[in-house]
Design an enzyme around this catalytic site. Structure first.
Site, PDB file in Angstrom:
ATOM      1  N   SER A   1       0.833  -1.208   0.000  1.00 49.98           N
ATOM      2  CA  SER A   1       0.000   0.000   0.000  1.00 49.98           C
ATOM      3  C   SER A   1       0.868   1.260   0.000  1.00 49.98           C
ATOM      4  CB  SER A   1      -0.863  -0.019   1.268  1.00 49.98           C
ATOM      5  OG  SER A   1      -1.377   1.258   1.551  1.00 49.98           O
TER       6      SER A   1
ATOM      7  N   LYS B   1      -9.545  -0.500  -7.760  1.00 48.58           N
ATOM      8  CA  LYS B   1      -9.956  -1.145  -6.501  1.00 48.58           C
ATOM      9  C   LYS B   1     -11.061  -0.308  -5.876  1.00 48.58           C
ATOM     10  CE  LYS B   1      -8.053  -2.776  -2.120  1.00 48.58           C
ATOM     11  NZ  LYS B   1      -8.521  -1.720  -1.216  1.00 48.58           N
TER      12      LYS B   1
ATOM     13  N   THR C   1      -6.852   2.805  -6.054  1.00 48.29           N
ATOM     14  CA  THR C   1      -8.012   2.779  -5.147  1.00 48.29           C
ATOM     15  C   THR C   1      -8.944   3.929  -5.497  1.00 48.29           C
ATOM     16  OG1 THR C   1      -6.701   1.749  -3.412  1.00 48.29           O
ATOM     17  CG2 THR C   1      -8.714   2.867  -2.718  1.00 48.29           C
TER      18      THR C   1
ATOM     19  N   HIS D   1     -13.671  -1.873   0.180  1.00 48.32           N
ATOM     20  CA  HIS D   1     -12.623  -1.503   1.145  1.00 48.32           C
ATOM     21  C   HIS D   1     -12.865  -2.231   2.482  1.00 48.32           C
ATOM     22  CE1 HIS D   1      -9.619   1.984   1.136  1.00 48.32           C
ATOM     23  NE2 HIS D   1      -9.377   1.401   2.291  1.00 48.32           N
TER      24      HIS D   1
ATOM     25  N   TYR E   1      -3.207   5.787  -4.267  1.00 49.47           N
ATOM     26  CA  TYR E   1      -4.356   6.689  -4.228  1.00 49.47           C
ATOM     27  C   TYR E   1      -3.949   7.854  -5.119  1.00 49.47           C
ATOM     28  CZ  TYR E   1      -5.453   4.432   0.256  1.00 49.47           C
ATOM     29  OH  TYR E   1      -5.740   3.547   1.243  1.00 49.47           O
TER      30      TYR E   1
HETATM   31  C1  GLV Z   1      -6.760   2.324   4.791  1.00 47.05           C
HETATM   32  O1  GLV Z   1      -6.884   2.151   3.594  1.00 47.05           O
HETATM   33  C2  GLV Z   1      -7.762   1.937   5.735  1.00 47.05           C
HETATM   34  O2  GLV Z   1      -8.790   1.375   5.305  1.00 47.05           O
HETATM   35  O3  GLV Z   1      -7.569   2.161   6.937  1.00 47.05           O
END
Ligand code: GLV
Length: 408
Positions: free
Chosen positions: A129, A276, A178, A300, A152
Site C-alpha cells: 500500500s 480497486k 483505489t 474496502h 491513491y
Molecule cells: C486504509 O486504507 C484503511 O482502510 O484504513
C-alpha cells in the site's frame, strides 16, 4: 498394560514455543481473529477489525458467501489436483492475492516484510500500500515474488508519479488504483477511541500496553512506525507524528479524482491497472471501455460506505456484462478456501484478502501469515476435491447456486 496404554494414547509433541501453541489454535480465520484480539491492544485490534458506521457491509461481505451452495460432482478421480492459475499472464500457485493494507507494522514490527516473504513462499502476489510502513524498495529487497503496488491519487500528483516510477524500477508488475476513498469512511470504533496512527501514548494506551506486553515489547524495541514511502517529502505527513486518518485523507486525497486520471496514470505506467473499489456493473463497464485491465470488486472491507454491495454478489453480473474483457478480482469477505472456489465459480479470476493476514500477523507474526495462507490453500484444495474439480478451469458456474435459485 503399559504397552496397551502407549499404543492407544498418543501424546502431542510438546513444545515450549508459545508461537507453536498459538498456531495450533489457529484452526480457522475466526480463531485467528480471536487470538489477535487477545494479543493486540484494543485500539490496534479495532483499527484492523473495525469498519464504517454500523459495520453492516463488513459483516455482509463475509455472510454473503453463506448464501451460495455447492452442487458437488462425484466419481471424478480427483487424485491429482492443480490449484495454479495465471493472473495478468503471470503464474500464481492459486487464485489468491494479498490486498494492500495501510499501516501493517501496527500488527507486528516486521509488517509488510513478513507478509511479502510469506506471499513469496506461497507463490501468490503481494500488494504493498501507498500507506505502507515499509518502503517500496525494502519490500523488493526481501521478496523476489510477484509484487503489486497500490496508489491513491493524492493532490500532489508529482509524488504519486514518483511512487509509481519507484515501484516500476523495483519490479512491481501491477498497479491497484483505489477509487473508493474520496473521503474517509466513519469508523466509529476509531472515533470513539480518538485513535491516531501511530497510537498516541496516553494513560489508556499505557494501560492497554501493559496488559498486552508481547505487542508492546515488539513496538517499543523496533524503529518507529512511519509511512515509509513518503518520509522526507516536505508537507506530506510521514507518520512520524500521530495523525488522525480522516484529517490525513481530507488534506492529501484528491476528491476531484475522475476517469481522466486513468489516462494520466497510463502516461507513466504501462503495466496492468486494477481499479480497486468498483461497486456497480455500470462502473465496471465504463472501466472496460477505458481499457482498464482489472476490475477490483471491493468496498474496502466495509471501511468506507456502509450498506455498499458485497463484492461476491457483484461477480456474476459484472462477468456477464464485461465477458472476458478484463480480469475480475473479488476483494472482501473471503475467510475460507471454499469461498475462493465460490468466487471463481461465479466468474472471478482471483480473490484478494486483507484482514485474514493482518489477524495472522497480530496473532503469530510471520509464521502466522504462513499458517493462514496454508489454511486457505488447504481449504481451496479440499473443496476442489469434494466438488470434483481437478483444475481452476474446471470450477465453473454449474458448480454453485445461490440458495434462492431452484436446484437443477
Ligand atoms: C486504509 O486504507 C484503511 O482502510 O484504513
Amino acid at each position: 498394560m503399559l504397552n496397551t496404554f502407549r499404543s492407544t494414547v498418543q501424546f502431542r509433541r510438546f513444545s515450549l514455543d508459545p508461537v507453536d501453541w498459538r498456531l495450533r489454535k489457529m484452526v480457522s480465520i475466526e480463531e485467528c481473529r480471536k487470538i489477535a484480539k487477545r494479543r493486540l491492544p484494543g485500539g490496534v485490534f479495532d483499527y484492523i477489525d473495525g469498519a464504517a458506521e454500523d459495520e453492516r457491509t463488513a459483516g455482509r461481505n463475509v455472510s454473503s458467501f453463506s448464501r451460495i451452495e455447492f452442487k458437488p460432482r462425484v466419481l471424478r478421480d480427483v487424485s491429482t489436483l492443480d490449484t495454479s492459475t495465471t493472473i495478468f499472464g503471470r503464474p500464481a500457485s492459486m487464485p489468491l492475492i494479498l490486498s494492500p493494507t495501510g499501516y501493517t507494522r501496527i500488527a507486528n514490527s516486521q509488517g509488510e516484510l513478513a507478509v511479502a516473504r510469506a506471499a513469496e513462499r506461497a507463490g501468490i502476489p503481494y500488494s504493498l500500500s501507498t500507506m505502507g510502513t515499509r518502503s517500496i524498495e525494502e519490500v523488493a529487497e526481501v521478496s523476489a515474488g510477484e509484487k503489486w503496488f497500490q496508489v491513491y491519487t493524492w493532490r500532489d500528483r508529482g509524488l504519486v508519479q514518483e511512487l509509481v516510477e519507484r515501484a516500476k524500477a523495483s519490479g512491481y508488475t501491477t498497479l491497484w488504483l483505489t477509487v473508493d476513498t474520496a473521503v474517509l469512511g466513519r469508523r466509529e470504533r476509531d472515533v470513539r477511541r480518538g485513535f491516531s496512527l501511530p497510537p498516541k501514548i496516553g494513560l489508556d494506551t499505557l494501560f492497554d500496553g501493559a496488559v498486552h506486553p508481547g505487542w508492546t515489547w515488539d513496538f517499543l524495541r523496533n524503529d518507529p512506525i512511519m509511512f515509509a514511502n513518503v518520509v522526507g517529502h516536505g508537507d506530506h505527513e510521514d507518520g512520524q507524528n500521530p495523525i488522525d486518518l480522516a484529517a490525513h485523507v481530507g488534506s492529501q486525497f484528491d476528491q476531484a479524482l475522475s476517469w481522466h486520471d486513468i489516462d494520466w496514470l497510463r502516461t507513466f505506467w504501462d503495466g496492468p491497472i486494477v481499479l480497486k473499489g468498483i461497486q456497480t456493473v455500470a462502473d465496471a463497464k465504463q472501466a472496460v471501455a477505458m481499457g482498464v485491465q482489472g476490475i477490483g470488486l471491493s468496498n474496502h472491507g466495509g471501511r468506507q460506505l456502509d450498506d455498499a454491495p458485497s463484492p461476491i454478489e457483484l461477480v456474476e453480473p459484472v462477468r456477464q456484462e464485461i465477458a472476458d474483457q478484463a480480469t475480475i478480482i473479488c476483494d472482501g469477505g473471503v475467510r475460507r478456501g471454499s469461498d475462493i472456489v465460490k468466487a471463481i465459480a461465479l466468474g472471478a479470476d482471483a480473490v484478494s484478502v486483507g484482514r485474514p493476514y493482518l489477524y495472522a500477523l497480530g496473532a503469530a507474526g510471520e509464521r502466522g501469515v504462513d499458517h493462514v495462507l496454508e489454511f486457505l490453500r488447504d481449504g481451496f484444495e479440499r473443496t476442489m476435491a469434494l466438488t470434483g474439480c481437478r483444475s481452476v478451469a474446471e470450477i465453473d458456474r454449474d458448480l454453485v447456486r445461490w440458495r434462492t435459485e431452484p436446484f437443477t
